[in-house]
Motif scaffolding. Structure first.
Motif: not given
Length: 446
Positions: A213, A217, A220, A224
């Motif tokens: 990826w 932000r 993200t 994760r």
């Protein structure tokens, strides 16, 4: 629709833009109306002052010593009007534009329109009027009077409409531009989620192991967490495989020992014991396979490719029986499943059809909305509808003259259900049994 994030953003933008433009409309309209009313008020005040400056008192009467420069006061119903009414009830002075009408204090409306009172003009149309009480002279010669000045209400409304018309067009244009901008913002803003969806679909189809990826932000942390979940899943897969392998090895030796011990039993008990041992072996293999299906990654499997291989193998066994095979499957049809699982499920059904068919077996598939429907039909003796449920139970056979463990259809049903599908038994139009397997279609990311 309410479950759509894009729809919610569009509705929110529509409401916000509508409220904002409505507020702008009322504010600008109110400001211009006040401005226009002030301009007319200034004009009427100027007319009053000009009239007062031209007034004198002669023989106890008010006399106007000069005419106003605005020619609209001299034209009948000219749109501008004035009247000077003495407080002692004397004859009022009027502009020619009033013709034979007189502005009476009792006829003026109590309600104000933009700060003006209303009355009917000489043409019967509304006139907006300002009034002011004044006096002229000193002592006994003091003369009190009221000056009325007016203008056509239609004139003011025409000016307001000439302002409101382009204002409406402007606000509607701004609203359209803002809606387009909101749509583009939602479309661009949600693109990362669409990319994330495609990546998850690739993982589910076995084309990716983790999500790589480089997006916003805000997304993200979600990526994760998904990657961590995939890592934990891989660990659980390896542990499940290890335990399944240990179980398989652990069962083989005891079953082999039992088989040797069963050989020493009397003949009438030996066959029964060996049959039960084989049944335990088949069921354990099936449970191990079921555990594997729960952890294996799925791949896109072509139905025609799997079906063609199975039919080619089985045709060698049916050539002596004169069985006619008919396969009708679109090459584009595919499902997201492990090829070995689909081969076993379909192979069991075809094997059942081979054992009972007299002269014809039909295999077809079609796309039904979000599912693939795979149908196998034969012209064998078939079975009664009351036997269908029993035929899907393990170890049950409805024909004692036919060899078999009674596991084939039950195993096929387990595999189909493991992939979110369903296996149904129906009467075939050929006269025998029809097995209908419904499986999820392969999803292609847009």
């Amino acid at each position: 629709m309410m479950g759509s994030l894009r729809f919610r953003l569009a509705v929110g933008a529509l409401v916000a833009i509508g409220v904002a433009l409505t507020i702008v409309w009322f504010v600008l309209s109110h400001l211009f109306t006040d401005y226009l009313a002030d301009q007319y008020s200034y004009e009427m005040t100027g007319v009053m002052d000009s009239l007062a400056a031209r007034l004198t008192v002669e023989d106890g009467r008010l006399v106007l010593t000069g005419e106003l420069a605005d020619t609209r006061f001299d034209l009948p119903t000219g749109g501008r009007y004035w009247q000077i009414s003495p407080s002692d009830g004397g004859r009022p002075l009027r502009s020619r534009s009033l013709w034979d009408e007189e502005i009476a204090a009792g006829d003026l409306s109590a309600d104000l329109y933009c700060g003006f009172r209303q009355t009917d003009g000489p043409d019967g149309l509304p006139v907006l009027v300002s009034e002011k009480r004044m006096s002229l002279g000193e002592g006994a010669a003091r003369k009190e009077f009221t000056i009325y000045t007016g203008f056509s209400k239609a004139e003011m409304e025409t000016v307001l409409e000439s302002y409101h018309r382009p204002l409406r067009l402007m606000l509607l244009s701004i609203g359209g531009i803002l809606l387009l901008a909101a749509f583009l913002q939602g479309w661009i803003g949600l693109r990362p989620l669409a990319r994330l969806r495609d990546s998850v679909a690739d993982i589910r189809a076995g084309r990716l192991a983790h999500i790589g990826w480089s997006g916003p932000r805000e997304v993200t942390p979600l990526v994760r967490e998904i990657n961590l979940l995939l890592t934990e899943r891989e660990t659980a897969v390896e542990r499940a495989r290890a335990r399944a392998s240990d179980l398989a090895h652990g069962l083989k030796t005891p079953l082999t020992v039992l088989s040797h011990l069963a050989e020493s039993l009397p003949a009438e008990k030996r066959d029964t014991a060996l049959q039960q041992i084989e049944l335990v072996r088949q069921r354990s293999d099936r449970q191990l396979q079921a555990a594997r299906m729960g952890v294996e990654q799925m791949a896109t499997t072509s139905l025609l490719g799997i079906s063609g291989k199975l039919v080619n193998v089985l045709q060698a066994f049916t050539s002596g029986k004169g069985i006619d095979w008919h396969v009708d499957i679109d090459p584009a049809l595919s499902i997201q499943a492990d090829p070995a699982d689909i081969a076993e499920a379909l192979g069991n059904v075809l094997d059942n059809a081979v054992r009972f068919a007299r002269s014809r077996i039909e295999l077809s598939a079609r796309h039904d909305q979000r599912h693939i429907v795979l149908i196998v039909s034969d012209d064998g003796p078939g079975a009664g509808a009351e036997s269908y449920d029993r035929m899907l139970k393990r170890g049950v056979t409805i024909n004692d003259e036919t060899s078999g463990s009674g596991l084939g259809l039950a195993i096929s049903a387990d595999i189909v259900e493991a992939y979110g599908g369903k296996l149904d038994l129906l009467a075939s139009k050929l006269g025998g049994l029809m097995v209908k397997m419904t499986l999820p279609a392969s999803e292609v990311a847009p």
